[in-house]
Write a protein that holds these residues in place. Structure first.
Motif, PDB file in Angstrom:
ATOM      1  N   ALA A 241       0.824  -1.209   0.000  1.00 47.85           N
ATOM      2  CA  ALA A 241       0.000   0.000   0.000  1.00 47.85           C
ATOM      3  C   ALA A 241       0.858   1.259   0.000  1.00 47.85           C
ATOM      4  O   ALA A 241       1.976   1.273   0.516  1.00 47.85           O
ATOM      5  CB  ALA A 241      -0.924   0.007   1.217  1.00 47.85           C
TER       6      ALA A 241
ATOM      7  N   SER B 176       2.598   5.800  -6.378  1.00 51.57           N
ATOM      8  CA  SER B 176       1.297   5.381  -6.878  1.00 51.57           C
ATOM      9  C   SER B 176       1.182   5.756  -8.352  1.00 51.57           C
ATOM     10  O   SER B 176       1.282   4.918  -9.216  1.00 51.57           O
ATOM     11  CB  SER B 176       0.158   6.018  -6.091  1.00 51.57           C
TER      12      SER B 176
ATOM     13  N   SER C  35      -3.493   2.083  -5.799  1.00 51.61           N
ATOM     14  CA  SER C  35      -3.514   2.450  -4.386  1.00 51.61           C
ATOM     15  C   SER C  35      -4.753   1.942  -3.666  1.00 51.61           C
ATOM     16  O   SER C  35      -4.700   1.600  -2.479  1.00 51.61           O
ATOM     17  CB  SER C  35      -3.437   3.971  -4.240  1.00 51.61           C
ATOM     18  N   ILE C  36      -5.883   1.886  -4.377  1.00 42.38           N
ATOM     19  CA  ILE C  36      -7.148   1.504  -3.748  1.00 42.38           C
ATOM     20  C   ILE C  36      -7.125   0.052  -3.264  1.00 42.38           C
ATOM     21  O   ILE C  36      -7.473  -0.240  -2.115  1.00 42.38           O
ATOM     22  CB  ILE C  36      -8.321   1.736  -4.721  1.00 42.38           C
TER      23      ILE C  36
ATOM     24  N   ALA D 119      -4.785  -0.595  -0.229  1.00 48.86           N
ATOM     25  CA  ALA D 119      -5.254   0.133   0.957  1.00 48.86           C
ATOM     26  C   ALA D 119      -6.392  -0.611   1.639  1.00 48.86           C
ATOM     27  O   ALA D 119      -6.473  -0.657   2.875  1.00 48.86           O
ATOM     28  CB  ALA D 119      -5.697   1.543   0.570  1.00 48.86           C
TER      29      ALA D 119
ATOM     30  N   ILE E 262      -5.491   3.688   3.989  1.00 43.84           N
ATOM     31  CA  ILE E 262      -6.842   4.036   3.545  1.00 43.84           C
ATOM     32  C   ILE E 262      -7.228   5.434   4.024  1.00 43.84           C
ATOM     33  O   ILE E 262      -8.005   6.133   3.366  1.00 43.84           O
ATOM     34  CB  ILE E 262      -7.873   2.971   4.006  1.00 43.84           C
TER      35      ILE E 262
ATOM     36  N   LEU F 289      -5.713   7.683   1.442  1.00 41.70           N
ATOM     37  CA  LEU F 289      -6.013   7.291   0.068  1.00 41.70           C
ATOM     38  C   LEU F 289      -6.448   8.454  -0.808  1.00 41.70           C
ATOM     39  O   LEU F 289      -6.171   8.473  -2.008  1.00 41.70           O
ATOM     40  CB  LEU F 289      -7.095   6.199   0.079  1.00 41.70           C
TER      41      LEU F 289
END
Length: 222
Positions: free
Chosen positions: A111, A173, A179-180, A183, A195, A198
């Motif tokens: 992440a 990223s 990234s989603i 996270a 998160i 994010l």
């Protein structure tokens, strides 16, 4: 979806299993391994699915392509949804692998995050490096002025370069979908920092992508 799945599986997987030690700032072998894993994934997918979808595998690229007038808003929205789905599936696979065995790295999901007090540094880095990355995408894939069959190689190697420079800042990223997925599974594993941060890895790349579309039009002479 398939292309983004491969990108996140290989890129974040390299961070998890190569002994990568997080945002240490050290330009070591594991940093280069992660950088090349992401870049080579793009090269491979560009030649595998580029003729089908253009191989965006990144919502920021899709936004830049849409802003450049190369696709409709409906198409762009569909691309982004399935890019995120592909990233989530890949992150799930990695989460299962980590949960069922050992790994060498300092990260369990790959992440993105930034250190406390470095929000503006992270925001600027993600916006600027996404700008550069998407500018290369738009230029190398242009119908008249692009690189033709070499576009995938140019894009993949640019992503390698971006990672080498940006990994010590944010883990790199320049791709909201990338990234989603990690996270989400970082939060499931008990670490909610990625998160909670994010938003930055969505907003900054999107701003960089929009800027690259405008600059490419200026360079192109439109």
């Amino acid at each position: 979806m398939v292309g983004t799945f491969v990108l996140v599986l290989m890129g974040c997987g390299s961070a998890i299993f190569s002994g990568f030690d997080g945002l240490s700032g050290a330009a070591n072998a594991s940093t280069l391994a992660v950088a090349f894993a992401f870049g080579l994934s793009v090269v491979g997918m560009a030649y595998a699915i580029g003729g089908i979808s253009g191989c965006h595998i990144n919502p920021a690229i899709t936004l830049g392509v849409w802003a450049n007038g190369r696709m409709s808003g409906k198409e762009a929205a569909g691309y982004m949804v399935f890019q995120c789905i592909g990233a989530i599936i890949a992150s799930f696979v990695l989460w299962v692998l980590v949960s069922t065995g050992d790994h060498l790295g300092g990260t369990t999901t790959g992440a993105n995050s930034y250190a406390d007090g470095n929000m503006w540094q992270a925001f600027i880095a993600e916006a600027v490096f996404t700008f550069i990355f998407v500018l290369v995408v738009l230029g190398s894939t242009d119908d008249k002025k692009g690189a033709g069959a070499f576009a995938g190689l140019a894009i993949g190697l640019t992503l390698v370069l971006v990672h080498i420079v940006c990994i010590p800042v944010t883990g790199t990223s320049v791709n909201p979908a990338r990234s989603i997925g990690p996270a989400i599974f970082s939060a499931i594993s008990g670490d909610c920092t990625p998160i909670s941060q994010l938003w930055l890895f969505i907003v900054a790349p999107f701003l960089g992508a929009l800027a690259s579309s405008g600059v490419w039009n200026i360079i192109k002479g439109r």
